[in-house]
Design a protein around this motif. Structure first.
Motif, PDB file in Angstrom:
ATOM      1  N   ALA A 117       0.804  -1.225   0.000  1.00  0.00           N
ATOM      2  CA  ALA A 117       0.000   0.000   0.000  1.00  0.00           C
ATOM      3  C   ALA A 117       0.840   1.280   0.000  1.00  0.00           C
ATOM      4  O   ALA A 117       0.402   2.305  -0.499  1.00  0.00           O
ATOM      5  CB  ALA A 117      -0.938  -0.014   1.198  1.00  0.00           C
ATOM      6  N   ILE A 118       2.061   1.218   0.567  1.00  0.00           N
ATOM      7  CA  ILE A 118       2.811   2.469   0.679  1.00  0.00           C
ATOM      8  C   ILE A 118       3.845   2.662  -0.428  1.00  0.00           C
ATOM      9  O   ILE A 118       4.570   3.634  -0.427  1.00  0.00           O
ATOM     10  CB  ILE A 118       3.466   2.631   2.079  1.00  0.00           C
ATOM     11  N   GLY A 119       3.899   1.742  -1.387  1.00  0.00           N
ATOM     12  CA  GLY A 119       4.818   1.952  -2.506  1.00  0.00           C
ATOM     13  C   GLY A 119       5.267   0.644  -3.116  1.00  0.00           C
ATOM     14  O   GLY A 119       4.845  -0.437  -2.691  1.00  0.00           O
ATOM     15  N   SER A 120       6.149   0.736  -4.120  1.00  0.00           N
ATOM     16  CA  SER A 120       6.555  -0.475  -4.839  1.00  0.00           C
ATOM     17  C   SER A 120       7.556  -1.317  -4.028  1.00  0.00           C
ATOM     18  O   SER A 120       7.559  -2.523  -4.096  1.00  0.00           O
ATOM     19  CB  SER A 120       7.138  -0.108  -6.206  1.00  0.00           C
ATOM     20  N   THR A 367      -5.730   1.912   5.831  1.00  0.00           N
ATOM     21  CA  THR A 367      -5.116   1.357   4.621  1.00  0.00           C
ATOM     22  C   THR A 367      -3.773   0.699   4.872  1.00  0.00           C
ATOM     23  O   THR A 367      -3.347  -0.157   4.114  1.00  0.00           O
ATOM     24  CB  THR A 367      -4.891   2.479   3.595  1.00  0.00           C
ATOM     25  N   ASP A 368      -3.066   1.134   5.893  1.00  0.00           N
ATOM     26  CA  ASP A 368      -1.826   0.472   6.299  1.00  0.00           C
ATOM     27  C   ASP A 368      -1.619   0.756   7.775  1.00  0.00           C
ATOM     28  O   ASP A 368      -2.413   1.484   8.391  1.00  0.00           O
ATOM     29  CB  ASP A 368      -0.632   0.919   5.447  1.00  0.00           C
ATOM     30  N   LEU A 369      -0.570   0.168   8.316  1.00  0.00           N
ATOM     31  CA  LEU A 369      -0.378   0.223   9.768  1.00  0.00           C
ATOM     32  C   LEU A 369      -0.370   1.645  10.333  1.00  0.00           C
ATOM     33  O   LEU A 369      -1.127   1.981  11.240  1.00  0.00           O
ATOM     34  CB  LEU A 369       0.932  -0.504  10.084  1.00  0.00           C
ATOM     35  N   ARG A 370       0.523   2.492   9.827  1.00  0.00           N
ATOM     36  CA  ARG A 370       0.665   3.816  10.445  1.00  0.00           C
ATOM     37  C   ARG A 370      -0.513   4.726  10.086  1.00  0.00           C
ATOM     38  O   ARG A 370      -0.875   5.616  10.852  1.00  0.00           O
ATOM     39  CB  ARG A 370       2.001   4.451  10.057  1.00  0.00           C
ATOM     40  N   ALA A 371      -1.103   4.509   8.912  1.00  0.00           N
ATOM     41  CA  ALA A 371      -2.312   5.253   8.547  1.00  0.00           C
ATOM     42  C   ALA A 371      -3.420   4.928   9.547  1.00  0.00           C
ATOM     43  O   ALA A 371      -4.159   5.819   9.987  1.00  0.00           O
ATOM     44  CB  ALA A 371      -2.750   4.889   7.133  1.00  0.00           C
ATOM     45  N   SER A 372      -3.524   3.656   9.936  1.00  0.00           N
ATOM     46  CA  SER A 372      -4.551   3.260  10.914  1.00  0.00           C
ATOM     47  C   SER A 372      -4.343   4.004  12.218  1.00  0.00           C
ATOM     48  O   SER A 372      -5.297   4.504  12.822  1.00  0.00           O
ATOM     49  CB  SER A 372      -4.460   1.773  11.230  1.00  0.00           C
ATOM     50  N   ALA A 373      -3.089   4.062  12.661  1.00  0.00           N
ATOM     51  CA  ALA A 373      -2.793   4.742  13.926  1.00  0.00           C
ATOM     52  C   ALA A 373      -3.174   6.217  13.837  1.00  0.00           C
ATOM     53  O   ALA A 373      -3.705   6.795  14.797  1.00  0.00           O
ATOM     54  CB  ALA A 373      -1.309   4.597  14.255  1.00  0.00           C
ATOM     55  N   SER A 374      -2.936   6.822  12.674  1.00  0.00           N
ATOM     56  CA  SER A 374      -3.247   8.249  12.531  1.00  0.00           C
ATOM     57  C   SER A 374      -4.756   8.487  12.597  1.00  0.00           C
ATOM     58  O   SER A 374      -5.212   9.498  13.112  1.00  0.00           O
ATOM     59  CB  SER A 374      -2.668   8.801  11.227  1.00  0.00           C
ATOM     60  N   LEU A 375      -5.532   7.526  12.095  1.00  0.00           N
ATOM     61  CA  LEU A 375      -6.986   7.690  12.131  1.00  0.00           C
ATOM     62  C   LEU A 375      -7.515   7.510  13.555  1.00  0.00           C
ATOM     63  O   LEU A 375      -8.481   8.168  13.948  1.00  0.00           O
ATOM     64  CB  LEU A 375      -7.655   6.699  11.168  1.00  0.00           C
TER      65      LEU A 375
END
Ligand code: EPU
Length: 417
Positions: A117-120, A367-375
């Motif tokens: 999700a965060i890149g290639s 959408t990904d681990l750190r994005a979840s934490a931010s939400l």
């Protein structure tokens, strides 16, 4: 799929115990492959990625007895030198078995991880480094197949700084014949923690904590005991939670010197921080001030804290610019934060955040681990209810996040569906 229901607006107060670092524990578990003796680990966080890694290692024949935060590894009966696609696709860190297996057994077959999700996120540098050490590597049917009778020391200069790349090559070099120098090495505390364990196992490593690691290969490594370093990203995540929601919380079992730049940025935002050798107290009584930063490799501002800090900026007084330089697609949380009323626009690899007076709860998708934490942080600061979907991302990398937050007064519960 579980969801988190958060009722925002509560100030946080009390104490939180920080767990061991996920990104140190994962390579450290793989280091168990390097020895036929027992490696005893403590402060291993209880999270999904650790369970996945233990499952992968066990199917290779590594003994792994887990009792809470203690894990005892035994590498005397490893009989399968393969990491199958089914496991690697769920956790990219599985690539970390490549170096140790090849170095100790002369062969390894590891599925290519592919994008995420965060890149290639390619692994070409891992491959390039092992080739420089004499490995023959072919890519067949989506698998990296590596062979080498015995790896040979080499001077390796990676094109960019890579954390797991450094860790893989470091582990491989410990059992190689002769001297390896890893130039442009990652200096992240998790790399240092791995190196410290390897030294306890008998590895000869100079330059630990610097960007030049010099390894004198040895014939074999022996057993050791080690406590995993504190999770600086979990620490920073809770600091941001208090910065956004307000309150007075003491974090135990952690170290401020692991995240100096993030602490400076939090002070700039108006947070009051005090600390001792193994604790950090965070107090926030006002609306945060907007703070700009760009992510870089350690000791710079960590990409793994970018999303959480953006949640703080979303309700801050002023406009901030956040530039992501490590991963090309790590702004997936922006759309979701905007659903909560944030005013964030993206220009290239920079997010421009116009701090709003308040956020309003809404259903959002992790959408990904750190994005979840931010939400979660945004939900704690928002008015009303926020329902965070797809929290399996959170369970991959945080040890009991909602329990820890509830312990300091957050209104957050897991909803089974
Ligand atoms: N890169 C390449 N080729 C390589 C290796 C890396 O092009 O062979 C690129 C990557 O695509 C990226 C940059 O180099 O653009 C840096 O990637 P790096 O290899 O350092 O990342 P990683 O080792 O795959 C670890 C952490 C990540 C963290 C990054 C950066 C682990 C298990 N993962 O990933 O953690 O974001 O370093 O600090 O240690 C997380 O915990 O949420 C997480 C994503």
């Amino acid at each position: 799929m579980d969801k988190l229901l958060i009722t925002g607006g509560s100030r946080l107060s009390g104490e939180i115990r920080i767990s061991g670092a996920k990104n140190a524990a994962l390579p450290i578990l793989c280091a168990g492959l390097l020895s036929g003796d027992e490696v005893e680990l403590s402060n291993v966080p209880r999270l999904q990625d650790v369970s996945t890694m233990l499952k992968l290692l066990r199917q290779m024949g590594l003994g792994a007895a887990q009792d809470g935060e203690r894990v005892v590894l035994n590498g005397s009966a490893i009989d399968k030198l393969e990491a199958p696609y089914e496991m690697v696709k769920t956790m990219r860190a599985s690539i970390l078995v490549l170096g140790p297996l090849l170095a100790r057994f002369g062969e390894a077959k590891v599925s290519l991880p592919g994008g995420c999700a965060i890149g290639s996120r390619p692994v070409d540098q891992h491959i390039k480094g092992l080739q420089a050490m004499g490995a023959e590597i072919s890519i067949e049917a989506g698998y990296i197949h590596a062979r080498a009778k015995r790896l040979k020391g080499a001077r390796i200069v990676t094109d960019m700084i890579t954390v797991t790349g450094t860790e893989n090559l470091l582990m491989a070099a410990t059992l190689a014949e002769g001297r390896t120098s890893l130039e442009n090495a990652a200096r992240e505390p998790e790399v240092t923690d791995l190196a410290n364990l390897l030294v306890k196992m008998g590895a000869k490593i100079d330059g630990i904590g610097t960007d030049r690691l010099v390894v004198e290969g040895v014939e074999r490594l022996h057993g050791a005991s080690h406590a995993v370093v504190a999770d600086r990203i979990e620490t920073g995540t809770f600091l941001c939670a208090v910065a956004a929601a307000g309150g007075d919380v003491t974090l135990r079992n952690t170290r401020g010197d692991l995240l100096d730049v993030a602490l400076d940025k939090l002070r700039e935002a108006g947070v009051v921080l005090t600390s001792g050798p193994d604790w950090i107290r965070v107090q926030m009584a006002s609306r945060p001030r907007a703070v700009s930063f760009r992510t870089t490799e350690y000791p710079g501002f960590p990409t793994d804290m970018q999303a959480q800090f953006m949640a703080v900026n979303s309700i801050a007084d002023g406009v901030s610019h956040v530039t992501e330089t490590i991963f090309e697609n790590r702004f997936m949380h922006v759309q979701e934060m905007n659903r909560l009323g944030a005013a964030i626009v993206i220009e290239g690899n920079t997010a421009i955040i116009n701090g709003v007076d308040h956020l309003v709860g809404a259903p959002v998708m992790a959408t990904d681990l750190r994005a979840s934490a931010s939400l979660v942080i945004a939900g704690l600061a928002a008015q009303g209810e926020t329902l965070v979907d797809r929290i399996y991302h959170l369970d991959r990398g945080y040890d009991g996040m909602e329990l820890k937050l509830r312990g300091v007064g957050a209104r957050i519960e897991r909803v089974k569906s």
